[in-house]
Design an enzyme around this catalytic site. Structure first.
Site, PDB file in Angstrom:
ATOM      1  N   ASP A   1      -1.078  14.656   6.641  1.00  0.00           N
ATOM      2  CA  ASP A   1      -1.619  14.048   5.422  1.00  0.00           C
ATOM      3  C   ASP A   1      -2.819  14.874   4.948  1.00  0.00           C
ATOM      4  OD1 ASP A   1      -2.314  12.257   3.416  1.00  0.00           O
ATOM      5  OD2 ASP A   1      -3.227  10.811   4.792  1.00  0.00           O
TER       6      ASP A   1
ATOM      7  N   GLY B   1      -0.453   7.404   1.405  1.00  0.00           N
ATOM      8  CA  GLY B   1      -0.228   8.848   1.463  1.00  0.00           C
ATOM      9  C   GLY B   1       0.074   9.301   2.882  1.00  0.00           C
ATOM     10  N   PHE B   2      -0.564   8.664   3.830  1.00  0.00           N
ATOM     11  CA  PHE B   2      -0.321   9.005   5.236  1.00  0.00           C
ATOM     12  C   PHE B   2       1.129   8.712   5.612  1.00  0.00           C
ATOM     13  CE2 PHE B   2       0.026   7.615   9.643  1.00  0.00           C
ATOM     14  CZ  PHE B   2      -0.487   8.710  10.313  1.00  0.00           C
TER      15      PHE B   2
ATOM     16  N   ARG C   1     -12.951   4.842  -3.301  1.00  0.00           N
ATOM     17  CA  ARG C   1     -12.989   4.847  -1.835  1.00  0.00           C
ATOM     18  C   ARG C   1     -14.033   5.848  -1.376  1.00  0.00           C
ATOM     19  NH1 ARG C   1      -7.642   6.121   1.850  1.00  0.00           N
ATOM     20  NH2 ARG C   1      -8.617   7.346   3.513  1.00  0.00           N
TER      21      ARG C   1
ATOM     22  N   TRP D   1       0.873  -1.177   0.000  1.00  0.00           N
ATOM     23  CA  TRP D   1       0.000   0.000   0.000  1.00  0.00           C
ATOM     24  C   TRP D   1       0.904   1.219   0.000  1.00  0.00           C
ATOM     25  CZ3 TRP D   1      -4.351   2.423  -0.783  1.00  0.00           C
ATOM     26  CH2 TRP D   1      -4.829   3.457   0.030  1.00  0.00           C
TER      27      TRP D   1
HETATM   28  C1  SPV Z   1      -3.293   6.109   4.076  1.00  0.00           C
HETATM   29  O1  SPV Z   1      -2.614   5.203   4.593  1.00  0.00           O
HETATM   30  O2  SPV Z   1      -2.781   7.091   3.530  1.00  0.00           O
HETATM   31  C2  SPV Z   1      -4.755   6.018   4.068  1.00  0.00           C
HETATM   32  C3  SPV Z   1      -5.410   5.256   5.130  1.00  0.00           C
HETATM   33  O3  SPV Z   1      -5.369   6.616   3.214  1.00  0.00           O
HETATM   34  S1  SPV Z   1      -5.840   6.384   6.373  1.00  0.00           S
HETATM   35  O4  SPV Z   1      -4.674   7.126   6.764  1.00  0.00           O
HETATM   36  O5  SPV Z   1      -6.406   5.590   7.460  1.00  0.00           O
HETATM   37  O6  SPV Z   1      -6.866   7.271   5.814  1.00  0.00           O
HETATM   38 MG    MG Z   2      -4.249   8.067   2.287  1.00  0.00          MG
END
Ligand code: SPV
Ligand code: MG
Length: 290
Positions: A54, A43-44, A155, A40
């Protein structure tokens, strides 16, 4: 076989793909060695790596560069978190071209307005796009991909925004009709109830993706028992594990006034050499240095 096909195969065979967050080529390699099915490109996590919140501050170019670097170091398929798609449907068209070329297997596009606010923060400003506008973004993404197995995952943040299950279901159905291959439904409730209820009520044909960060009791046994879920994303555990480890080691070095104790508890330099493929350099030196 394309990377999108690899994920689809895994889901066909095992029923569920386990996807681990990564924020660097090194974390990507570690996730692969641990046995995850895909990465994955969070972005976070990337925002946190830069010490930034983020909230759409990290650019598409920064994120793409990291996706490319991870794709070079890991053979796992990459599910790219492209937030809101960096703008409107026109920006999505450009993004999908770039991410497909970069070697991603999938993009996840969320139905928030740009700039977005991270989902799990308490009291975050969560504004959703009009359904029609987001449908256009999904249609644009699906029309742009060149590999039919490249996954376009829509999403919905309706539960995150507190709009309730009906809104989330209606949006998800609309996004499926617009061409989404899967629906990611996100929740920040501390228990799985909200997502379990959504999944039970889901009448669409495409599978569901979840990110159970806020409701960790949702383990794989429970996910499989629910059915309909094809992908589980462990959304931020790479960066949180790094922070835990660094905090602990740094504090011990400060309190011990030296590295004599922590040295026993962290990986050896040789292990880092292994992860860097240093042995390859030695082989190449023998072969090519005259
Ligand atoms: C990320 O990991 O960037 C996500 C998941 O989008 S969350 O941070 O939980 O929104
Ligand atoms: Mg994200």
């Amino acid at each position: 076989m394309s990377q999108g096909r690899v994920i689809k195969r895994k889901i066909e065979k095992a029923g569920l793909a386990h996807v681990m967050a990564a924020h660097s080529p090194l974390s990507a390699r570690l996730a692969e060695e641990a046995g995850f099915d895909a990465l994955w490109a969070s972005g976070f996590e990337l925002s946190a790596l830069y010490g930034l919140p983020d909230v759409s501050l990290v650019s598409m170019t920064q994120h793409l560069d990291m996706v490319r670097a991870m794709a070079e170091q890991s053979s796992l398929p990459i599910v790219a978190d492209i937030d809101t798609g960096f703008g409107n449907a026109i920006n999505v068209i450009y993004a999908v071209k770039q991410y497909e070329r970069a070697g991603a297997a999938a993009v996840v596009i969320e139905d928030k307005t740009f700039p977005k606010v991270t989902s799990l923060v308490a009291g975050g400003r969560q504004e959703l796009l009009r359904v029609e506008e987001f449908e256009g973004k999904i249609r644009a993404a699906a029309a742009t991909r060149t590999d039919k197995d490249f996954l376009v995952i829509a999403r919905t943040e309706a539960l995150i925004a507190g709009l309730g299950e009906n809104e989330a279901l209606n949006r998800a159905l609309a996004y499926e009709a617009a061409g989404a291959d899967m629906i990611l439904v996100h929740s920040k409730q501390k228990t799985p109830d909200e997502v379990e209820s959504f999944v039970r009520a889901w009448s669409g044909k495409v599978p569901i993706v979840i990110v159970p960060t806020a409701y960790p009791e949702m383990n794989e046994e429970r996910i499989k028992a629910l059915g309909k879920i094809a992908i589980v994303i462990y959304g931020n555990h790479a960066i949180r594990a790094s922070v835990t480890a660094m905090k602990d080691v740094f504090a011990r070095i400060v309190s011990d006034r030296g590295i004599h104790n922590v040295n026993r508890d962290i990986v050896s330099v040789e292990e880092v050499f292994r992860l860097q493929n240093m042995d390859r350099v030695k082989t190449d030196e023998k072969l090519f240095l005259a």
